[in-house]
Enzyme design. Sequence first.
Site, PDB file in Angstrom:
ATOM      1  N   ASP A 108       4.610 -14.460  -1.325  1.00 16.68           N
ATOM      2  CA  ASP A 108       3.540 -13.625  -0.772  1.00 16.68           C
ATOM      3  C   ASP A 108       2.881 -14.355   0.392  1.00 16.68           C
ATOM      4  O   ASP A 108       2.079 -15.267   0.183  1.00 16.68           O
ATOM      5  CB  ASP A 108       2.506 -13.300  -1.856  1.00 16.68           C
ATOM      6  CG  ASP A 108       1.400 -12.382  -1.328  1.00 16.68           C
ATOM      7  OD1 ASP A 108       1.693 -11.527  -0.480  1.00 16.68           O
ATOM      8  OD2 ASP A 108       0.246 -12.527  -1.782  1.00 16.68           O
ATOM      9  N   HIS A 109       3.233 -13.959   1.599  1.00 17.68           N
ATOM     10  CA  HIS A 109       2.627 -14.517   2.805  1.00 17.68           C
ATOM     11  C   HIS A 109       2.205 -13.346   3.686  1.00 17.68           C
ATOM     12  O   HIS A 109       2.938 -12.949   4.596  1.00 17.68           O
ATOM     13  CB  HIS A 109       3.613 -15.433   3.538  1.00 17.68           C
ATOM     14  CG  HIS A 109       4.025 -16.628   2.740  1.00 17.68           C
ATOM     15  ND1 HIS A 109       3.203 -17.721   2.569  1.00 17.68           N
ATOM     16  CD2 HIS A 109       5.164 -16.897   2.057  1.00 17.68           C
ATOM     17  CE1 HIS A 109       3.827 -18.628   1.807  1.00 17.68           C
ATOM     18  NE2 HIS A 109       5.006 -18.147   1.490  1.00 17.68           N
TER      19      HIS A 109
ATOM     20  N   GLY B  98      -4.079 -20.087  -2.045  1.00 12.68           N
ATOM     21  CA  GLY B  98      -3.816 -19.830  -0.638  1.00 12.68           C
ATOM     22  C   GLY B  98      -3.662 -21.091   0.182  1.00 12.68           C
ATOM     23  O   GLY B  98      -4.617 -21.846   0.366  1.00 12.68           O
TER      24      GLY B  98
ATOM     25  N   GLU C  70      -5.007 -21.872   8.483  1.00 12.68           N
ATOM     26  CA  GLU C  70      -5.191 -21.260   9.795  1.00 12.68           C
ATOM     27  C   GLU C  70      -4.577 -19.866   9.845  1.00 12.68           C
ATOM     28  O   GLU C  70      -5.129 -18.951  10.460  1.00 12.68           O
ATOM     29  CB  GLU C  70      -4.592 -22.161  10.879  1.00 12.68           C
ATOM     30  CG  GLU C  70      -5.411 -23.408  11.154  1.00 12.68           C
ATOM     31  CD  GLU C  70      -6.857 -23.089  11.505  1.00 12.68           C
ATOM     32  OE1 GLU C  70      -7.087 -22.201  12.353  1.00 12.68           O
ATOM     33  OE2 GLU C  70      -7.759 -23.719  10.922  1.00 12.68           O
TER      34      GLU C  70
ATOM     35  N   GLY D   3      -3.046 -29.878  -7.528  1.00 11.30           N
ATOM     36  CA  GLY D   3      -4.110 -30.873  -7.619  1.00 11.30           C
ATOM     37  C   GLY D   3      -4.832 -30.868  -8.946  1.00 11.30           C
ATOM     38  O   GLY D   3      -4.756 -29.904  -9.721  1.00 11.30           O
TER      39      GLY D   3
END
Length: 288
Positions: A47-48, A110, A114, A180
């Site tokens: 999904d981009h 996400g 940018e 993370g």
Amino acid sequence: MTGLGPGYGHEPLFGVILTPDAHRPERVVDLALHAERVGLDVVSVSDHPYQPGFLDAWTLLSWIAARTRRVNVLPNVANLLLRPPAGTARAAASLDALSGGRVALGLGAGGHGEAIHSEGGPRLTVGERVDAFAEAVRVVRALATPGPPATLDGRYHRLREAVPGPPHPRPIGLWIGAVGPRMLRLVGRLGDGWLPSATRVPPHALDAGHARIDEAARAAGRDPSAIRRLYNIPAPPGVQAGTGPWADQLTRIAVRHGISGFLLFSDERATISRFGEEVAPRVRKALA
């Protein structure tokens, strides 16, 4: 070792991750149908939304769900900085109802900041992105789960007596892409599954991720074994020469590192065939 047995006690799943190539949409759908025919359990797409060369993930998954009969579908993973969580929850519940209960939600905070900002998304620090994502997951959970009206007073997302729905056949699993420490702890508190990629979390790093998830789950009063562990994987080099070593490798990962789902990055018909017809049955048999 996880200490909880192969896959934390979950039955193994096998699937594919397809590139939503807008230049060859018919080929993407054909590969999804082929994945179902060769016995795979899941069809997912990346999904981009900021990528004009890609089909919209939700539109494509809806088309695939309509053309298939058995496979589960999911975004891998939905970009919640560009997909409002309330709308995502309603869309997922709707597609689950239409498909007879075949939807899961891969969710991500996400990347590509940018590109997200260029599409009107917020410009957030990494820490703010995690905070916004945590609120978004709570919104999705509240609206995709039957229950009373939901209220959430967050910094980034808010609900005011919002009624869950539409009704759909089964709970929708929230499988979170996390790397993370803060995101891993969030999986333990809020997720139904962990969905890392081998390109970012190699097998030797899985146990450290499990430990953070398990600790956070216990602190939140949850059973760590309720959280499914899945793995996005590339095809190994030389797969055409034989699938035995590949199946043996995945079996070891399942046994040693608690993985119960393998989703293969591939747009090659022959590789998908080998994965579904040779590798998956061999791994299932070994784990049984």
